[in-house]
Scaffold this motif. Structure first.
Motif, PDB file in Angstrom:
ATOM      1  N   SER A 255     -46.991  -7.308 -31.875  1.00  0.00           N
ATOM      2  CA  SER A 255     -46.098  -8.448 -31.876  1.00  0.00           C
ATOM      3  C   SER A 255     -45.860  -8.892 -30.439  1.00  0.00           C
ATOM      4  CB  SER A 255     -44.754  -8.099 -32.539  1.00  0.00           C
ATOM      5  OG  SER A 255     -43.949  -9.242 -32.689  1.00  0.00           O
ATOM      6  N   TYR A 256     -45.190 -10.032 -30.302  1.00  0.00           N
ATOM      7  CA  TYR A 256     -44.879 -10.577 -28.981  1.00  0.00           C
ATOM      8  C   TYR A 256     -43.378 -10.578 -28.796  1.00  0.00           C
ATOM      9  CZ  TYR A 256     -44.578 -13.820 -25.051  1.00  0.00           C
ATOM     10  OH  TYR A 256     -44.309 -14.390 -23.821  1.00  0.00           O
ATOM     11  N   CYS A 257     -42.928 -10.096 -27.651  1.00  0.00           N
ATOM     12  CA  CYS A 257     -41.503 -10.089 -27.327  1.00  0.00           C
ATOM     13  C   CYS A 257     -41.243 -11.200 -26.314  1.00  0.00           C
ATOM     14  CB  CYS A 257     -41.086  -8.739 -26.763  1.00  0.00           C
ATOM     15  SG  CYS A 257     -39.334  -8.672 -26.297  1.00  0.00           S
ATOM     16  N   ALA A 258     -40.569 -12.270 -26.755  1.00  0.00           N
ATOM     17  CA  ALA A 258     -40.339 -13.415 -25.877  1.00  0.00           C
ATOM     18  C   ALA A 258     -39.407 -13.063 -24.719  1.00  0.00           C
ATOM     19  CB  ALA A 258     -39.754 -14.567 -26.687  1.00  0.00           C
ATOM     20  N   SER A 259     -38.406 -12.222 -24.967  1.00  0.00           N
ATOM     21  CA  SER A 259     -37.458 -11.902 -23.906  1.00  0.00           C
ATOM     22  C   SER A 259     -38.081 -11.085 -22.784  1.00  0.00           C
ATOM     23  CB  SER A 259     -36.261 -11.148 -24.483  1.00  0.00           C
ATOM     24  OG  SER A 259     -36.676  -9.941 -25.085  1.00  0.00           O
ATOM     25  N   HIS A 260     -39.157 -10.335 -23.111  1.00  0.00           N
ATOM     26  CA  HIS A 260     -39.857  -9.558 -22.095  1.00  0.00           C
ATOM     27  C   HIS A 260     -41.196 -10.188 -21.702  1.00  0.00           C
ATOM     28  CE1 HIS A 260     -37.088  -6.584 -23.906  1.00  0.00           C
ATOM     29  NE2 HIS A 260     -37.077  -6.033 -22.720  1.00  0.00           N
ATOM     30  N   SER A 261     -41.560 -11.273 -22.388  1.00  0.00           N
ATOM     31  CA  SER A 261     -42.814 -11.999 -22.113  1.00  0.00           C
ATOM     32  C   SER A 261     -44.024 -11.066 -22.152  1.00  0.00           C
ATOM     33  CB  SER A 261     -42.738 -12.704 -20.749  1.00  0.00           C
ATOM     34  OG  SER A 261     -41.641 -13.594 -20.705  1.00  0.00           O
ATOM     35  N   ARG A 262     -44.137 -10.285 -23.219  1.00  0.00           N
ATOM     36  CA  ARG A 262     -45.274  -9.365 -23.336  1.00  0.00           C
ATOM     37  C   ARG A 262     -45.562  -9.054 -24.794  1.00  0.00           C
ATOM     38  NH1 ARG A 262     -43.597  -3.899 -24.211  1.00  0.00           N
ATOM     39  NH2 ARG A 262     -41.342  -3.608 -23.947  1.00  0.00           N
ATOM     40  N   PHE A 263     -46.817  -8.704 -25.045  1.00  0.00           N
ATOM     41  CA  PHE A 263     -47.212  -8.191 -26.345  1.00  0.00           C
ATOM     42  C   PHE A 263     -47.003  -6.681 -26.345  1.00  0.00           C
ATOM     43  CE2 PHE A 263     -49.486 -12.206 -26.229  1.00  0.00           C
ATOM     44  CZ  PHE A 263     -49.344 -12.670 -27.529  1.00  0.00           C
ATOM     45  N   PHE A 264     -46.797  -6.116 -27.519  1.00  0.00           N
ATOM     46  CA  PHE A 264     -46.633  -4.665 -27.627  1.00  0.00           C
ATOM     47  C   PHE A 264     -47.101  -4.215 -28.998  1.00  0.00           C
ATOM     48  CE2 PHE A 264     -42.867  -6.333 -29.620  1.00  0.00           C
ATOM     49  CZ  PHE A 264     -42.532  -5.427 -30.603  1.00  0.00           C
ATOM     50  N   TRP A 265     -47.398  -2.917 -29.109  1.00  0.00           N
ATOM     51  CA  TRP A 265     -47.728  -2.318 -30.397  1.00  0.00           C
ATOM     52  C   TRP A 265     -46.684  -1.234 -30.672  1.00  0.00           C
ATOM     53  CZ3 TRP A 265     -48.898   2.425 -32.638  1.00  0.00           C
ATOM     54  CH2 TRP A 265     -49.467   2.368 -33.927  1.00  0.00           C
ATOM     55  N   GLY A 266     -46.006  -1.378 -31.786  1.00  0.00           N
ATOM     56  CA  GLY A 266     -44.977  -0.407 -32.110  1.00  0.00           C
ATOM     57  C   GLY A 266     -44.068  -0.902 -33.209  1.00  0.00           C
ATOM     58  N   LEU A 267     -42.785  -0.659 -33.057  1.00  0.00           N
ATOM     59  CA  LEU A 267     -41.772  -1.024 -34.037  1.00  0.00           C
ATOM     60  C   LEU A 267     -40.688  -1.850 -33.352  1.00  0.00           C
ATOM     61  CD1 LEU A 267     -41.477   2.579 -35.480  1.00  0.00           C
ATOM     62  CD2 LEU A 267     -42.493   0.679 -36.725  1.00  0.00           C
ATOM     63  N   ARG A 268     -39.776  -2.373 -34.140  1.00  0.00           N
ATOM     64  CA  ARG A 268     -38.589  -3.008 -33.571  1.00  0.00           C
ATOM     65  C   ARG A 268     -37.353  -2.257 -34.046  1.00  0.00           C
ATOM     66  NH1 ARG A 268     -39.495  -7.911 -30.896  1.00  0.00           N
ATOM     67  NH2 ARG A 268     -37.250  -8.118 -30.610  1.00  0.00           N
ATOM     68  N   LEU A 269     -36.446  -1.997 -33.119  1.00  0.00           N
ATOM     69  CA  LEU A 269     -35.168  -1.401 -33.457  1.00  0.00           C
ATOM     70  C   LEU A 269     -34.179  -2.528 -33.713  1.00  0.00           C
ATOM     71  CD1 LEU A 269     -33.040   0.864 -33.663  1.00  0.00           C
ATOM     72  CD2 LEU A 269     -32.787   0.705 -31.163  1.00  0.00           C
ATOM     73  N   HIS A 270     -33.667  -2.597 -34.932  1.00  0.00           N
ATOM     74  CA  HIS A 270     -32.647  -3.581 -35.303  1.00  0.00           C
ATOM     75  C   HIS A 270     -31.307  -2.862 -35.280  1.00  0.00           C
ATOM     76  CE1 HIS A 270     -35.610  -6.589 -36.828  1.00  0.00           C
ATOM     77  NE2 HIS A 270     -36.344  -5.486 -36.921  1.00  0.00           N
ATOM     78  N   LEU A 271     -30.389  -3.364 -34.470  1.00  0.00           N
ATOM     79  CA  LEU A 271     -29.124  -2.678 -34.265  1.00  0.00           C
ATOM     80  C   LEU A 271     -27.947  -3.604 -34.542  1.00  0.00           C
ATOM     81  CD1 LEU A 271     -27.593  -0.149 -33.179  1.00  0.00           C
ATOM     82  CD2 LEU A 271     -27.731  -1.200 -30.912  1.00  0.00           C
TER      83      LEU A 271
END
Length: 297
Positions: free
Chosen positions: A134-150
Motif C-alpha cells: 500500500s501507499y502511505c500519503a503522510s510518509h510519501s512511501r510505499f510499504f508492505w505490511g499491515l495497518r494499525l487502526h487505533l
C-alpha cells in the motif's frame, strides 16, 4: 508511589496478578506465571530492548531478583505469542481503571506497520494473505505490511485497536471494530469521534448516528465547513503524537514479527506498555499523562 521503572513494574504485577486470580488449569504450574510474563514483556518495551535473546541476557544484570525464573528465547517467544488474547484483556483492564476511560471524545486514525522490505522476504513471509502493499500519503512511501487502526482518547489511552490489510478501507475497519465490541459505545451519551478526511462516508455517518455518536472531520474544499472545524486541527495532531510515541519511543515499526500471531503479540506488547505507563502516571498524579521518560532507562 513514584515514577520509576521498578515501582511501575511492581504495581503492574500486582494489578495483573489480582486480575488473573488463582490458576485454575490442571497440571504443573509454569515456572514463569502469566503475571510475570506480561510484566517482563512491558519492561522489555519500556527499556527499548527489541531482541528477545538479548533481553533475557539483560534482565539478570539490570533487574536482579525481579524475575526468579527466565525461560529461553524460544519459550519466551512462544508464551508471548500465546498470550495475545490476555494482552488485549489487560489493556482494557488498565484502561478502565483510569478516569480517562470515560472521556467523551475519541480520536481515530491508522498508521503503517511495515513487515518486510525486500521482494524475497515478502515471498517467503508467513504473513502472506494478511499483509499487503500500500501507499502511505503522510510518509510519501510505499510499504508492505499491515495497518494499525487505533481508537484512543486525546490523552493517548488506547480504547481499542486492530491490525488489517492496508488495502482495506479504514472506514470499514472502524465499523468492524465498533461492531466487534458493542460495550465500547454503550452508556456513552454525547460521544464524539474526531477523524481525518479519509473517514468521509455516508454509510459511516449513518452507522454512527444510529448509535448516537457524532463524527467530526475536516470538510472537503467544495463543501461548507463545519462551524467548529477550526478547532479540529490541534486535536487531530494529538493522534499523530500518539503514533509518534509508539514509533519513536516504543519501536512500533521495529517489532520483528514474522507471523500474524508474532506481529499481533508485539504490537499488543507495545500498546500494553503505553497503557501501563498512562495508568501509572495517572495513579501517581503526574502532570504529563503519556510521559515515558521516567521508565526508559
Amino acid at each position: 508511589m513514584t515514577t520509576n521503572l521498578n515501582t511501575l513494574l511492581t504495581a503492574l504485577y500486582v494489578k495483573i496478578d489480582d486480575y488473573l486470580g488463582r490458576r485454575t488449569r490442571t497440571g504443573r504450574p509454569p515456572k514463569l506465571s502469566d503475571a510475570e510474563l506480561l510484566t517482563l514483556a512491558v519492561a522489555q518495551v519500556l527499556l527499548g530492548v527489541r531482541s528477545e535473546a538479548r533481553w533475557l541476557r539483560f534482565v539478570p544484570t539490570h533487574l536482579p531478583g525481579a524475575f526468579p525464573y527466565l525461560p529461553g528465547q524460544s519459550g519466551y517467544n512462544k508464551r508471548l505469542r500465546a498470550a495475545l488474547p490476555l494482552i488485549k484483556q489487560l489493556i482494557r483492564v488498565l484502561a478502565t481503571d483510569t478516569d480517562l476511560w470515560a472521556d467523551p471524545v475519541w480520536v481515530v486514525d491508522s498508521t503503517p506497520v511495515e513487515c518486510a522490505r525486500s521482494r524475497p522476504t515478502v515471498k517467503r513471509s508467513n504473513l502472506a494473505g494478511w499483509a499487503g502493499y500500500s501507499y502511505c500519503a503522510s510518509h510519501s512511501r510505499f510499504f508492505w505490511g499491515l495497518r494499525l487502526h487505533l481508537i484512543a482518547t486525546p490523552s493517548g489511552l488506547p480504547i481499542t485497536w486492530a491490525l488489517a490489510d492496508p488495502k482495506i478501507d479504514e472506514r470499514q475497519v472502524l465499523i468492524a471494530a465498533l461492531d466487534h465490541d458493542h460495550t465500547l459505545t454503550a452508556d456513552r451519551p454525547g460521544l464524539t469521534i474526531i477523524a481525518d478526511k479519509g473517514y468521509v462516508s455516508r454509510e459511516l455517518d449513518t452507522y454512527l448516528a444510529e448509535r448516537g455518536i457524532a463524527l467530526l472531520r475536516p470538510s472537503y474544499r467544495n463543501r461548507t465547513p463545519h462551524p467548529a472545524e477550526h478547532l479540529l486541527k490541534p486535536v487531530r495532531q494529538l493522534v499523530e503524537s500518539i503514533f509518534d510515541t509508539l514509533k519513536g519511543q516504543l519501536d512500533l515499526e521495529l517489532h520483528g514479527g514474522r507471523s500474524i500471531d508474532g506481529v499481533g503479540a508485539r504490537i499488543g506488547q507495545r500498546l500494553l506498555a503505553l497503557t501501563a505507563a498512562i495508568w501509572h502516571n495517572r495513579a501517581t498524579g503526574q502532570p504529563i499523562t503519556r510521559s515515558l521518560t521516567a521508565y526508559d532507562h
